[in-house]
Design a protein around this motif. Structure first.
Motif, PDB file in Angstrom:
ATOM      1  N   GLN A 308      -3.342  10.990  -0.641  1.00 31.01           N
ATOM      2  CA  GLN A 308      -3.190   9.732  -1.370  1.00 31.01           C
ATOM      3  C   GLN A 308      -2.120   8.828  -0.778  1.00 31.01           C
ATOM      4  OE1 GLN A 308      -0.798  10.034  -5.160  1.00 31.01           O
ATOM      5  NE2 GLN A 308      -1.459  12.122  -4.962  1.00 31.01           N
ATOM      6  N   ILE A 309      -1.310   9.338   0.140  1.00 26.79           N
ATOM      7  CA  ILE A 309      -0.231   8.485   0.653  1.00 26.79           C
ATOM      8  C   ILE A 309      -0.721   7.350   1.543  1.00 26.79           C
ATOM      9  CG2 ILE A 309       2.001   8.416   1.768  1.00 26.79           C
ATOM     10  CD1 ILE A 309       2.291  11.245   1.313  1.00 26.79           C
ATOM     11  N   PRO A 310      -1.761   7.533   2.384  1.00 28.37           N
ATOM     12  CA  PRO A 310      -2.103   6.454   3.297  1.00 28.37           C
ATOM     13  C   PRO A 310      -2.160   5.068   2.654  1.00 28.37           C
ATOM     14  CG  PRO A 310      -3.355   8.364   3.885  1.00 28.37           C
ATOM     15  CD  PRO A 310      -2.530   8.726   2.686  1.00 28.37           C
ATOM     16  N   GLU A 311      -2.887   4.912   1.570  1.00 31.42           N
ATOM     17  CA  GLU A 311      -2.942   3.578   0.938  1.00 31.42           C
ATOM     18  C   GLU A 311      -1.549   3.163   0.505  1.00 31.42           C
ATOM     19  OE1 GLU A 311      -4.839   5.612  -2.276  1.00 31.42           O
ATOM     20  OE2 GLU A 311      -5.107   6.661  -0.383  1.00 31.42           O
ATOM     21  N   GLN A 312      -0.819   4.169  -0.051  1.00 30.00           N
ATOM     22  CA  GLN A 312       0.515   3.926  -0.579  1.00 30.00           C
ATOM     23  C   GLN A 312       1.466   3.409   0.488  1.00 30.00           C
ATOM     24  OE1 GLN A 312       2.336   4.705  -3.526  1.00 30.00           O
ATOM     25  NE2 GLN A 312       0.313   4.465  -4.409  1.00 30.00           N
ATOM     26  N   ALA A 313       1.439   4.093   1.648  1.00 29.23           N
ATOM     27  CA  ALA A 313       2.453   3.830   2.658  1.00 29.23           C
ATOM     28  C   ALA A 313       2.345   2.412   3.187  1.00 29.23           C
ATOM     29  CB  ALA A 313       2.316   4.832   3.792  1.00 29.23           C
ATOM     30  N   GLU A 314       1.120   1.897   3.284  1.00 24.48           N
ATOM     31  CA  GLU A 314       0.944   0.581   3.889  1.00 24.48           C
ATOM     32  C   GLU A 314       1.145  -0.550   2.901  1.00 24.48           C
ATOM     33  OE1 GLU A 314      -2.557   0.425   6.517  1.00 24.48           O
ATOM     34  OE2 GLU A 314      -2.253   2.586   6.652  1.00 24.48           O
ATOM     35  N   SER A 315       1.080  -0.248   1.601  1.00 27.98           N
ATOM     36  CA  SER A 315       1.144  -1.356   0.659  1.00 27.98           C
ATOM     37  C   SER A 315       2.587  -1.723   0.352  1.00 27.98           C
ATOM     38  CB  SER A 315       0.393  -0.999  -0.622  1.00 27.98           C
ATOM     39  OG  SER A 315       0.991   0.133  -1.181  1.00 27.98           O
ATOM     40  N   ILE A 316       2.790  -2.994   0.097  1.00 28.25           N
ATOM     41  CA  ILE A 316       4.127  -3.485  -0.236  1.00 28.25           C
ATOM     42  C   ILE A 316       4.476  -3.050  -1.654  1.00 28.25           C
ATOM     43  CG2 ILE A 316       5.442  -5.596  -0.670  1.00 28.25           C
ATOM     44  CD1 ILE A 316       3.659  -6.830   1.633  1.00 28.25           C
ATOM     45  N   ILE A 317       3.474  -3.103  -2.538  1.00 25.51           N
ATOM     46  CA  ILE A 317       3.689  -2.654  -3.910  1.00 25.51           C
ATOM     47  C   ILE A 317       3.347  -1.173  -3.967  1.00 25.51           C
ATOM     48  CG2 ILE A 317       3.068  -2.960  -6.338  1.00 25.51           C
ATOM     49  CD1 ILE A 317       2.086  -5.793  -5.581  1.00 25.51           C
ATOM     50  N   LYS A 318       4.338  -0.340  -4.238  1.00 23.08           N
ATOM     51  CA  LYS A 318       4.144   1.114  -4.312  1.00 23.08           C
ATOM     52  C   LYS A 318       3.863   1.510  -5.756  1.00 23.08           C
ATOM     53  CE  LYS A 318       6.153   1.306  -0.140  1.00 23.08           C
ATOM     54  NZ  LYS A 318       5.327   1.474   1.069  1.00 23.08           N
ATOM     55  N   THR A 319       3.201   2.643  -5.917  1.00 16.85           N
ATOM     56  CA  THR A 319       2.902   3.136  -7.262  1.00 16.85           C
ATOM     57  C   THR A 319       3.478   4.532  -7.428  1.00 16.85           C
ATOM     58  OG1 THR A 319       0.845   1.890  -7.206  1.00 16.85           O
ATOM     59  CG2 THR A 319       1.046   3.554  -8.925  1.00 16.85           C
ATOM     60  N   ILE A 320       4.153   4.756  -8.539  1.00 17.15           N
ATOM     61  CA  ILE A 320       4.669   6.093  -8.840  1.00 17.15           C
ATOM     62  C   ILE A 320       3.513   6.929  -9.372  1.00 17.15           C
ATOM     63  CG2 ILE A 320       6.204   7.409 -10.359  1.00 17.15           C
ATOM     64  CD1 ILE A 320       8.192   5.096 -10.102  1.00 17.15           C
ATOM     65  N   SER A 321       3.320   8.072  -8.716  1.00 19.23           N
ATOM     66  CA  SER A 321       2.211   8.957  -9.094  1.00 19.23           C
ATOM     67  C   SER A 321       2.798  10.339  -9.310  1.00 19.23           C
ATOM     68  CB  SER A 321       1.197   8.991  -7.958  1.00 19.23           C
ATOM     69  OG  SER A 321       1.797   9.578  -6.822  1.00 19.23           O
ATOM     70  N   GLY A 322       1.946  11.309  -9.553  1.00 18.96           N
ATOM     71  CA  GLY A 322       2.428  12.672  -9.693  1.00 18.96           C
ATOM     72  C   GLY A 322       3.159  13.138  -8.436  1.00 18.96           C
ATOM     73  N   ARG A 323       2.675  12.715  -7.295  1.00 19.26           N
ATOM     74  CA  ARG A 323       3.225  13.190  -6.024  1.00 19.26           C
ATOM     75  C   ARG A 323       4.323  12.309  -5.471  1.00 19.26           C
ATOM     76  NH1 ARG A 323       2.205  18.203  -4.443  1.00 19.26           N
ATOM     77  NH2 ARG A 323       1.388  18.737  -6.466  1.00 19.26           N
ATOM     78  N   MET A 324       4.206  11.002  -5.716  1.00 20.10           N
ATOM     79  CA  MET A 324       5.148  10.058  -5.118  1.00 20.10           C
ATOM     80  C   MET A 324       6.067   9.510  -6.203  1.00 20.10           C
ATOM     81  SD  MET A 324       4.593   9.969  -1.834  1.00 20.10           S
ATOM     82  CE  MET A 324       5.215   8.418  -1.170  1.00 20.10           C
ATOM     83  N   THR A 325       7.323   9.935  -6.144  1.00 18.81           N
ATOM     84  CA  THR A 325       8.298   9.470  -7.125  1.00 18.81           C
ATOM     85  C   THR A 325       8.973   8.208  -6.603  1.00 18.81           C
ATOM     86  OG1 THR A 325      10.072  10.698  -6.087  1.00 18.81           O
ATOM     87  CG2 THR A 325       8.784  11.867  -7.765  1.00 18.81           C
ATOM     88  N   ALA A 326       9.807   7.604  -7.463  1.00 22.43           N
ATOM     89  CA  ALA A 326      10.600   6.466  -7.003  1.00 22.43           C
ATOM     90  C   ALA A 326      11.474   6.885  -5.833  1.00 22.43           C
ATOM     91  CB  ALA A 326      11.452   5.931  -8.142  1.00 22.43           C
TER      92      ALA A 326
END
Ligand SMILES: [Zn+2]
Length: 428
Positions: A308-326
């Motif tokens: 799930q990180i690929p979309e996350q890493a490239e976007s300017i707006i990040k989303t906190i998910s179960g795996r990706m914390t602040a």
């Protein structure tokens, strides 16, 4: 002797490894009554077995937020190839706010140490209680976690007659089998809990050396030697602060993938985020890029079960998910005034208002390195606020009810609703 006096004498009688911390009986009762019993959530596939003996307590850092930590230790780990573990990976979890969760009663063997050895005894899970601290090995644990750790360790030491030196980190006891880089069994497989501060956890004396390295059973890891054994005074507690090496999760000339991830550096669930946002799982780096070509500035994220990180890493707006914390998105900048959080409730907070990164709900969105908000009004149009970049992806609009939106995703700027605010990058 009156019963009260007997109790007081019992409590004040030093036990081996006793340190300055003294708790009254009511302190301990209160602490234990507050432990959240999570043991009914254990994966039914996990087979409970009582440990024959308890010689050690092993502390871990989960490298995840609370919800994911609780799920992984109780239900098990999922791997990309479809395999999974049956859970039971800790006896206790200590949340960032100090709350303690009982995952598995302390008498049961938790599957937490993996390939491990201490003082000639292997399979450390068979002889130890496992405590998981919610956090990252390259970032400090909280005061509340240490406050709970002191009481929990006090109780466990007393229950099993253990000394302070019997409390160790996972990185200290894990070892790796020979591989192309290490011809012998070696330390350094794990970096887990290398930030654990024994003194803040109320612990005194510890091992001045690694007994398995000393005996020639394992070869040492230079980073762990520096963290755990470089202070000659640590054998006799002198009140000096334990060495604390808080490296970062970003690759630099001095901070290699190995230094950050240990032997998980090439694991499929270790993810490399290259500068610019491209991502690569650890098991694909050699083929796709080569270890010599990992650029400085690459971020290393452990324990990622999915892609799930690929979309996350490239976007300017990040989303906190179960795996990706602040913390995994922003690192220490999580509490910077220029980190802006858009909560699912539509509330907006800056980093200064956050007491800990794990307090933010899943679904919270954030941008790092921003100023604002600049409110759009009839007279103050988006163009007046953001100039020619009003349509740029880096210009963030907060539209009430819609959350944050990038400038290039807005079709009609003439019709922005009342209450729309604009956030601008500090370094455009
Ligand atoms: Zn661990």
């Amino acid at each position: 002797m009156p019963i009260i006096l007997v109790l007081v004498v019992m409590l004040l009688t030093p036990v081996p490894g006793w340190t300055a911390q003294i708790y009254s009986r009511s302190d301990l009762v209160r602490f234990q009554s507050r432990i959240i019993d999570y043991s009914s959530r254990i994966n039914p596939r996990f087979q409970k077995r009582v440990r024959a003996s308890t010689k050690l307590i092993i502390v871990h850092t989960s490298e995840l937020g609370l919800e994911s930590t609780l799920r992984v230790v109780s239900r098990g780990k999922q791997f990309k190839n479809g395999s999974s573990t049956p859970g039971g990976h800790a006896n206790y979890v200590v949340a960032r706010n100090g709350m303690v969760y009982r995952i598995l009663d302390k008498q049961y063997r938790a599957d937490h140490a993996g390939l491990s050895m201490w003082n000639g005894v292997s399979n450390v899970s068979d002889i130890s209680v496992g405590i998981e601290f919610v956090g990252y090995h390259y970032a400090p644990l909280t005061d509340s976690q240490y406050r709970s750790a002191r009481q929990l360790l006090f109780i466990l030491k007393r229950a099993y007659g253990l000394r302070d030196k019997d409390i160790l980190t996972h990185s200290q006891i894990a070892y790796g089998r020979p591989n192309p880089w290490f011809p012998k069994n070696h330390r350094g497989r794990k970096r887990c809990a290398k930030n654990f501060d024994r003194i803040r956890a109320g612990l005194g004396s510890t091992w001045p050396y690694d007994p398995d390295v000393m005996a020639g059973r394992l070869t040492p890891d230079p980073i762990l030697v520096q963290v755990f054994y470089s202070d000659p005074n640590i054998a006799v507690y002198t009140g000096k602060k334990a060495p604390q090496v808080l490296a970062s999760d970003v690759i630099s000339k001095l901070n290699s993938a190995w230094a950050i991830a240990g032997e998980d550096y090439d694991a499929p669930n270790t993810v490399y985020v290259l500068p610019g946002g491209k991502t690569l799982a650890g098991d694909r780096v050699a083929a796709r890029l080569g270890w010599d070509h990992l650029p400085v500035g690459t971020k290393v994220i452990l324990n990622q079960e999915t892609e799930q990180i690929p979309e996350q890493a490239e976007s300017i707006i990040k989303t906190i998910s179960g795996r990706m914390t602040a913390w995994s998105h922003a690192g220490a900048a999580y509490h910077a005034p220029s980190t802006i959080y858009f909560l699912p409730s539509d509330r907006i907070l800056t980093g200064c208002a956050i007491s800990d990164w794990d307090d933010l709900p899943i679904g919270t969105r954030l941008v790092v390195g921003y100023k604002g908000s600049f409110d759009v009004t009839k007279d103050k149009t988006a163009y007046k606020i953001a100039g020619a970049k009003y349509k740029a992806p880096g210009t963030i609009y907060h539209i009430p009810g819609r959350g944050p939106v990038q400038g290039d995703r807005i079709s009609d700027f003439s019709d922005l609703p009342e209450g729309t605010g604009i956030y601008l990058p500090i370094n455009p």
